[in-house]
Design a protein around this motif. Structure first.
Motif, PDB file in Angstrom:
ATOM      1  N   CYS A  79       0.884  -1.203   0.117  1.00 42.80           N
ATOM      2  CA  CYS A  79      -0.014   0.193   0.133  1.00 42.80           C
ATOM      3  C   CYS A  79       0.852   1.139  -0.039  1.00 42.80           C
ATOM      4  O   CYS A  79       0.392   2.287  -0.384  1.00 42.80           O
ATOM      5  CB  CYS A  79      -0.880  -0.100   1.196  1.00 42.80           C
ATOM      6  SG  CYS A  79      -2.313  -1.342   1.191  1.00 42.80           S
ATOM      7  N   ARG A  80       2.041   1.117   0.459  1.00 46.68           N
ATOM      8  CA  ARG A  80       3.012   2.124   0.476  1.00 46.68           C
ATOM      9  C   ARG A  80       4.457   1.669  -0.182  1.00 46.68           C
ATOM     10  O   ARG A  80       5.276   1.432   0.182  1.00 46.68           O
ATOM     11  CB  ARG A  80       3.440   2.645   2.099  1.00 46.68           C
ATOM     12  CG  ARG A  80       2.358   2.949   2.720  1.00 46.68           C
ATOM     13  CD  ARG A  80       2.771   3.642   4.139  1.00 46.68           C
ATOM     14  NE  ARG A  80       1.625   3.507   4.954  1.00 46.68           N
ATOM     15  CZ  ARG A  80       1.669   3.146   6.036  1.00 46.68           C
ATOM     16  NH1 ARG A  80       2.687   2.924   6.524  1.00 46.68           N
ATOM     17  NH2 ARG A  80       0.451   3.161   6.925  1.00 46.68           N
ATOM     18  N   ALA A  96      11.457   2.602 -10.244  1.00 50.14           N
ATOM     19  CA  ALA A  96      11.529   3.104  -8.867  1.00 50.14           C
ATOM     20  C   ALA A  96      10.713   4.375  -8.404  1.00 50.14           C
ATOM     21  O   ALA A  96      11.101   5.473  -9.197  1.00 50.14           O
ATOM     22  CB  ALA A  96      13.150   3.274  -8.482  1.00 50.14           C
ATOM     23  N   LEU A  97       9.752   4.281  -7.508  1.00 48.68           N
ATOM     24  CA  LEU A  97       9.170   5.443  -7.122  1.00 48.68           C
ATOM     25  C   LEU A  97      10.048   6.344  -6.428  1.00 48.68           C
ATOM     26  O   LEU A  97       9.892   7.701  -6.354  1.00 48.68           O
ATOM     27  CB  LEU A  97       8.089   4.933  -6.404  1.00 48.68           C
ATOM     28  CG  LEU A  97       6.934   5.965  -5.880  1.00 48.68           C
ATOM     29  CD1 LEU A  97       6.263   6.685  -6.927  1.00 48.68           C
ATOM     30  CD2 LEU A  97       5.787   5.342  -4.910  1.00 48.68           C
ATOM     31  N   ARG A  98      11.315   5.982  -5.606  1.00 46.60           N
ATOM     32  CA  ARG A  98      12.103   6.642  -5.003  1.00 46.60           C
ATOM     33  C   ARG A  98      13.221   5.943  -4.904  1.00 46.60           C
ATOM     34  O   ARG A  98      13.338   4.739  -5.333  1.00 46.60           O
ATOM     35  CB  ARG A  98      11.265   6.718  -3.327  1.00 46.60           C
ATOM     36  CG  ARG A  98      11.284   5.605  -2.836  1.00 46.60           C
ATOM     37  CD  ARG A  98      10.790   5.710  -1.343  1.00 46.60           C
ATOM     38  NE  ARG A  98      10.523   4.349  -0.514  1.00 46.60           N
ATOM     39  CZ  ARG A  98      11.534   3.316  -0.416  1.00 46.60           C
ATOM     40  NH1 ARG A  98      12.396   3.550  -0.511  1.00 46.60           N
ATOM     41  NH2 ARG A  98      10.905   2.459   0.302  1.00 46.60           N
ATOM     42  N   THR A 107       8.360  -3.464  -4.242  1.00 50.48           N
ATOM     43  CA  THR A 107       6.769  -3.310  -3.927  1.00 50.48           C
ATOM     44  C   THR A 107       6.359  -2.387  -4.906  1.00 50.48           C
ATOM     45  O   THR A 107       6.682  -1.309  -5.479  1.00 50.48           O
ATOM     46  CB  THR A 107       6.107  -3.003  -2.702  1.00 50.48           C
ATOM     47  OG1 THR A 107       6.658  -1.887  -2.238  1.00 50.48           O
ATOM     48  CG2 THR A 107       6.922  -4.477  -1.745  1.00 50.48           C
ATOM     49  N   TYR A 108       4.945  -2.842  -5.487  1.00 48.52           N
ATOM     50  CA  TYR A 108       3.985  -1.609  -6.280  1.00 48.52           C
ATOM     51  C   TYR A 108       2.925  -1.951  -5.983  1.00 48.52           C
ATOM     52  O   TYR A 108       2.175  -3.036  -5.173  1.00 48.52           O
ATOM     53  CB  TYR A 108       4.464  -1.593  -7.717  1.00 48.52           C
ATOM     54  CG  TYR A 108       4.174  -2.658  -8.553  1.00 48.52           C
ATOM     55  CD1 TYR A 108       2.894  -2.833  -9.284  1.00 48.52           C
ATOM     56  CD2 TYR A 108       4.924  -3.903  -8.679  1.00 48.52           C
ATOM     57  CE1 TYR A 108       2.416  -3.899  -9.896  1.00 48.52           C
ATOM     58  CE2 TYR A 108       4.548  -5.007  -9.500  1.00 48.52           C
ATOM     59  CZ  TYR A 108       3.187  -4.915  -9.970  1.00 48.52           C
ATOM     60  OH  TYR A 108       2.864  -6.024 -10.933  1.00 48.52           O
ATOM     61  N   ARG A 121      -0.986  -8.207   2.626  1.00 49.29           N
ATOM     62  CA  ARG A 121      -0.069  -8.600   3.976  1.00 49.29           C
ATOM     63  C   ARG A 121       1.137  -7.683   3.912  1.00 49.29           C
ATOM     64  O   ARG A 121       2.097  -8.033   4.483  1.00 49.29           O
ATOM     65  CB  ARG A 121       0.338  -9.972   3.741  1.00 49.29           C
ATOM     66  CG  ARG A 121      -0.699 -10.988   3.778  1.00 49.29           C
ATOM     67  CD  ARG A 121      -0.677 -12.503   4.070  1.00 49.29           C
ATOM     68  NE  ARG A 121       0.154 -12.951   2.553  1.00 49.29           N
ATOM     69  CZ  ARG A 121       0.355 -14.092   2.188  1.00 49.29           C
ATOM     70  NH1 ARG A 121      -0.381 -14.847   2.917  1.00 49.29           N
ATOM     71  NH2 ARG A 121       0.765 -14.206   1.038  1.00 49.29           N
ATOM     72  N   CYS A 122       1.095  -6.395   3.224  1.00 47.38           N
ATOM     73  CA  CYS A 122       2.192  -5.396   3.043  1.00 47.38           C
ATOM     74  C   CYS A 122       2.691  -5.148   4.378  1.00 47.38           C
ATOM     75  O   CYS A 122       3.889  -5.058   4.746  1.00 47.38           O
ATOM     76  CB  CYS A 122       2.023  -4.161   2.332  1.00 47.38           C
ATOM     77  SG  CYS A 122       0.775  -3.041   3.084  1.00 47.38           S
ATOM     78  N   ARG A 123       2.008  -5.121   5.517  1.00 48.74           N
ATOM     79  CA  ARG A 123       2.395  -4.696   6.924  1.00 48.74           C
ATOM     80  C   ARG A 123       1.477  -5.289   7.862  1.00 48.74           C
ATOM     81  O   ARG A 123       0.360  -5.365   7.512  1.00 48.74           O
ATOM     82  CB  ARG A 123       2.744  -3.133   6.880  1.00 48.74           C
ATOM     83  CG  ARG A 123       1.476  -2.489   7.113  1.00 48.74           C
ATOM     84  CD  ARG A 123       1.515  -0.660   6.821  1.00 48.74           C
ATOM     85  NE  ARG A 123       0.200  -0.039   6.950  1.00 48.74           N
ATOM     86  CZ  ARG A 123      -0.331   0.152   5.846  1.00 48.74           C
ATOM     87  NH1 ARG A 123       0.087  -0.432   4.886  1.00 48.74           N
ATOM     88  NH2 ARG A 123      -1.479   0.791   6.029  1.00 48.74           N
TER      89      ARG A 123
END
Length: 130
Positions: A79-80, A96-98, A107-108, A121-123
């Motif tokens: 999600c982030r 790459a977003l950052r 992740t995306y 389940r990202c966090r």
């Protein structure tokens, strides 16, 4: 630049082996080009096993990474995220977003709008549905 290994998010993941600067083209998401209707049929089978392999190009076409896919299919949802997808014609690029640090999992956002009904389940404690 990247490698596949076990992930805390889900099964296998893709990790940076070296620093990756923001906006870098990291990997092309490859897979068999199929119709949207065929994608819906296949995705129903994949979702029953807790997997998402089809990536929609547009309303008519998708890529199925279960057939002819590459390491890009192992990049997990978050999600982030630290990456984003970019569609150019019938190609899908993960960028790459950052700035990404060595050892960081890529992740995306899958942008599924909860259609799959799978728990994210990202966090710990994430309430998003994929």
């Amino acid at each position: 630049m990247i490698e596949k290994r076990p992930s805390d998010i889900s099964g296998a993941g893709v990790f940076a082996r070296r620093p990756i600067p923001q906006h870098t083209f990291i990997v092309e998401y490859k897979g068999e080009k199929i119709s949207a209707a065929e994608s819906d049929r296949r995705e129903a089978r994949y979702l029953a096993r807790g997997r998402i392999w089809c990536f929609k190009l547009n309303a008519r076409w998708a890529r199925d990474a279960a057939y002819g896919g590459n390491i890009g299919r192992y990049i997990n949802h978050a999600c982030r995220p630290n990456c984003y997808s970019e569609i150019a014609g019938d190609r899908i690029w993960i960028r790459a977003l950052r700035d990404i640090r060595p050892g960081e999992e890529l992740t995306y956002d899958y942008c599924t709008d909860g259609e799959a009904g799978m728990r994210c389940r990202c966090r710990p404690g994430c309430r998003t549905r994929l």
